[in-house]
Design a protein around this motif. Structure first.
Motif, PDB file in Angstrom:
ATOM      1  N   LYS A 164       0.851  -1.186   0.000  1.00  0.00           N
ATOM      2  CA  LYS A 164       0.000   0.000   0.000  1.00  0.00           C
ATOM      3  C   LYS A 164       0.886   1.236   0.000  1.00  0.00           C
ATOM      4  O   LYS A 164       1.797   1.356   0.817  1.00  0.00           O
ATOM      5  CB  LYS A 164      -0.924   0.022   1.217  1.00  0.00           C
ATOM      6  N   THR A 165       0.617   2.138  -0.922  1.00  0.00           N
ATOM      7  CA  THR A 165       1.350   3.392  -0.956  1.00  0.00           C
ATOM      8  C   THR A 165       0.766   4.368   0.057  1.00  0.00           C
ATOM      9  O   THR A 165      -0.442   4.414   0.282  1.00  0.00           O
ATOM     10  CB  THR A 165       1.302   4.016  -2.359  1.00  0.00           C
ATOM     11  N   LEU A 166       1.668   5.146   0.656  1.00  0.00           N
ATOM     12  CA  LEU A 166       1.291   6.133   1.657  1.00  0.00           C
ATOM     13  C   LEU A 166       1.740   7.516   1.189  1.00  0.00           C
ATOM     14  O   LEU A 166       2.266   7.676   0.089  1.00  0.00           O
ATOM     15  CB  LEU A 166       1.929   5.770   3.002  1.00  0.00           C
ATOM     16  N   ALA A 167       1.570   8.494   2.029  1.00  0.00           N
ATOM     17  CA  ALA A 167       1.967   9.856   1.693  1.00  0.00           C
ATOM     18  C   ALA A 167       3.489   9.977   1.610  1.00  0.00           C
ATOM     19  O   ALA A 167       4.228   9.179   2.200  1.00  0.00           O
ATOM     20  CB  ALA A 167       1.418  10.825   2.737  1.00  0.00           C
ATOM     21  N   ASP A 168       3.946  10.978   0.860  1.00  0.00           N
ATOM     22  CA  ASP A 168       5.375  11.315   0.769  1.00  0.00           C
ATOM     23  C   ASP A 168       6.230  10.163   0.262  1.00  0.00           C
ATOM     24  O   ASP A 168       7.362   9.953   0.716  1.00  0.00           O
ATOM     25  CB  ASP A 168       5.904  11.802   2.122  1.00  0.00           C
ATOM     26  N   SER A 176       5.685   3.505   1.528  1.00  0.00           N
ATOM     27  CA  SER A 176       4.819   2.361   1.274  1.00  0.00           C
ATOM     28  C   SER A 176       5.075   1.283   2.314  1.00  0.00           C
ATOM     29  O   SER A 176       6.148   1.236   2.925  1.00  0.00           O
ATOM     30  CB  SER A 176       5.050   1.793  -0.129  1.00  0.00           C
ATOM     31  N   VAL A 177       4.115   0.428   2.522  1.00  0.00           N
ATOM     32  CA  VAL A 177       4.267  -0.728   3.403  1.00  0.00           C
ATOM     33  C   VAL A 177       3.865  -1.975   2.631  1.00  0.00           C
ATOM     34  O   VAL A 177       3.040  -1.904   1.704  1.00  0.00           O
ATOM     35  CB  VAL A 177       3.408  -0.594   4.689  1.00  0.00           C
ATOM     36  N   GLY A 178       4.450  -3.098   2.990  1.00  0.00           N
ATOM     37  CA  GLY A 178       4.157  -4.322   2.275  1.00  0.00           C
ATOM     38  C   GLY A 178       4.217  -5.551   3.159  1.00  0.00           C
ATOM     39  O   GLY A 178       4.880  -5.561   4.200  1.00  0.00           O
ATOM     40  N   LEU A 179       3.526  -6.573   2.728  1.00  0.00           N
ATOM     41  CA  LEU A 179       3.536  -7.876   3.388  1.00  0.00           C
ATOM     42  C   LEU A 179       3.610  -8.944   2.308  1.00  0.00           C
ATOM     43  O   LEU A 179       2.823  -8.935   1.359  1.00  0.00           O
ATOM     44  CB  LEU A 179       2.284  -8.081   4.236  1.00  0.00           C
ATOM     45  N   SER A 180       4.576  -9.844   2.431  1.00  0.00           N
ATOM     46  CA  SER A 180       4.715 -10.963   1.499  1.00  0.00           C
ATOM     47  C   SER A 180       4.786 -12.271   2.269  1.00  0.00           C
ATOM     48  O   SER A 180       5.344 -12.328   3.368  1.00  0.00           O
ATOM     49  CB  SER A 180       5.990 -10.817   0.657  1.00  0.00           C
ATOM     50  N   VAL A 181       4.234 -13.295   1.674  1.00  0.00           N
ATOM     51  CA  VAL A 181       4.339 -14.649   2.226  1.00  0.00           C
ATOM     52  C   VAL A 181       5.046 -15.517   1.195  1.00  0.00           C
ATOM     53  O   VAL A 181       4.642 -15.575   0.030  1.00  0.00           O
ATOM     54  CB  VAL A 181       2.958 -15.230   2.564  1.00  0.00           C
ATOM     55  N   TRP A 182       6.127 -16.153   1.631  1.00  0.00           N
ATOM     56  CA  TRP A 182       6.931 -17.022   0.773  1.00  0.00           C
ATOM     57  C   TRP A 182       6.716 -18.491   1.140  1.00  0.00           C
ATOM     58  O   TRP A 182       6.573 -18.828   2.307  1.00  0.00           O
ATOM     59  CB  TRP A 182       8.413 -16.711   0.945  1.00  0.00           C
ATOM     60  N   GLY A 183       6.751 -19.330   0.133  1.00  0.00           N
ATOM     61  CA  GLY A 183       6.713 -20.767   0.354  1.00  0.00           C
ATOM     62  C   GLY A 183       7.578 -21.452  -0.687  1.00  0.00           C
ATOM     63  O   GLY A 183       7.748 -20.928  -1.801  1.00  0.00           O
ATOM     64  N   THR A 184       8.165 -22.586  -0.349  1.00  0.00           N
ATOM     65  CA  THR A 184       8.990 -23.337  -1.297  1.00  0.00           C
ATOM     66  C   THR A 184       8.712 -24.831  -1.159  1.00  0.00           C
ATOM     67  O   THR A 184       8.093 -25.279  -0.196  1.00  0.00           O
ATOM     68  CB  THR A 184      10.501 -23.128  -1.057  1.00  0.00           C
TER      69      THR A 184
END
Length: 296
Positions: A247-251, A254-262
């Protein structure tokens, strides 16, 4: 309806995707739809220079942690010319528990991206990964392995259509320093004593599908699905999947969340640190990565 995005907003989303998935993600498509210049709009500048910095709860590359589960501070800078030529630099801390003698990874890349059909782009890329101080002769007691530096040269070719991409890469060097001395059967993990390298790892290859879609003006969903083959090895190939939201924020934040699997090979389970500390980590286990980034 998906709205066209400004260049500054695109840079923010690139930063968010980069923080979530490393350099590979940084080179993925960054928007749902490519904008066409509006009638009468000013001509695009001849070149652009963008950058990003991020803090991440982990650094995961193709599904494998590069920080042994620890946090990572990352920085990237990117130059693009309207001719399609681009070049850039990217850096992150890593753990010498996984990359002997190295605490830093630096990536240098250059390439050419051009439209070959309406909405379809060809991307030719050359990546050089350099680890200052990295050498397998520094692992454990300093006498266990012969010298082998983890620096890697990897060209790739990709196709991008709107918000989806496919890419293939093949190393022109050893695969991150792995060879029959430091990565032979029995070296990786007691979970599979037969897994290991049995010849030159030059020519290791991967294929990856990617997607990056703007579901709302400030929310992006991204996906990576890939497969890595380590040349002349047994029990070391793996597949990986990443699902992320940012999600983009002001100025330009941005914040992000990822989930990885292998499909984590047994050889990567309870991997013993190459520092001799006795610490272990299942480097390919499922994990979530939180990130905060700023583009500039």
């Amino acid at each position: 309806m998906i709205k066209f995005q400004s260049r500054s907003l695109r840079a923010v989303r690139l930063a968010a995707v980069s923080a979530a998935g490393g350099l590979t993600a940084f080179l993925m498509p960054a928007s749902g739809v490519a904008a066409e210049p509006a009638a009468g709009a000013a001509e695009a500048p001849a070149y652009s220079i963008t950058g990003n910095v991020s803090f991440n709860s982990d650094y995961v590359w193709r599904g494998l942690t590069q920080t042994f589960g620890g946090p990572a501070l990352q920085f990237g800078a990117d130059f693009r010319h309207r001719s399609g030529i681009y070049a850039g630099f990217w850096a992150s801390n890593v753990s010498e528990k996984w990359v002997p003698g190295a605490n830093l990874e630096t990536d240098y890349y250059a390439g050419y991206k051009t439209e070959i059909a309406p909405g379809l782009f060809l991307d030719l890329n050359l990546l050089y990964v350099y680890y200052p101080g990295g050498d397998y002769s520094k692992a454990l007691d300093g006498r266990t392995f012969q010298s082998s530096r983890p620096h890697t040269l990897e060209p790739s070719i990709g196709l991008v259509y709107e918000w989806v991409s496919v890419k293939y890469g093949r190393t022109l060097s050893k695969f991150y320093g792995w060879n029959v001395n430091n990565s032979a059967p029995g070296v990786f993990s007691a979970e599979d004593v037969h897994a290991g390298v049995k010849g030159s790892t030059r020519g290791s290859q991967y294929v990856e599908l990617g997607a990056s879609y703007d579901v709302w003006e400030s929310v992006n969903l991204s996906l990576q699905l890939g497969r890595e083959w380590v040349a002349n090895s047994s029990g070391l190939d793996w597949s990986y999947l990443r699902v992320g939201v940012s999600k983009t924020l002001a100025d330009n934040w941005s914040v992000g969340l990822s989930v990885w699997g292998t499909t984590q090979p047994a050889a990567f389970k309870d991997y013993v640190a190459l520092t001799g500390s006795g610490d272990t980590e299942s480097v390919g286990r499922t994990r979530a990565v939180l990130s905060i980034a700023r583009a500039f």
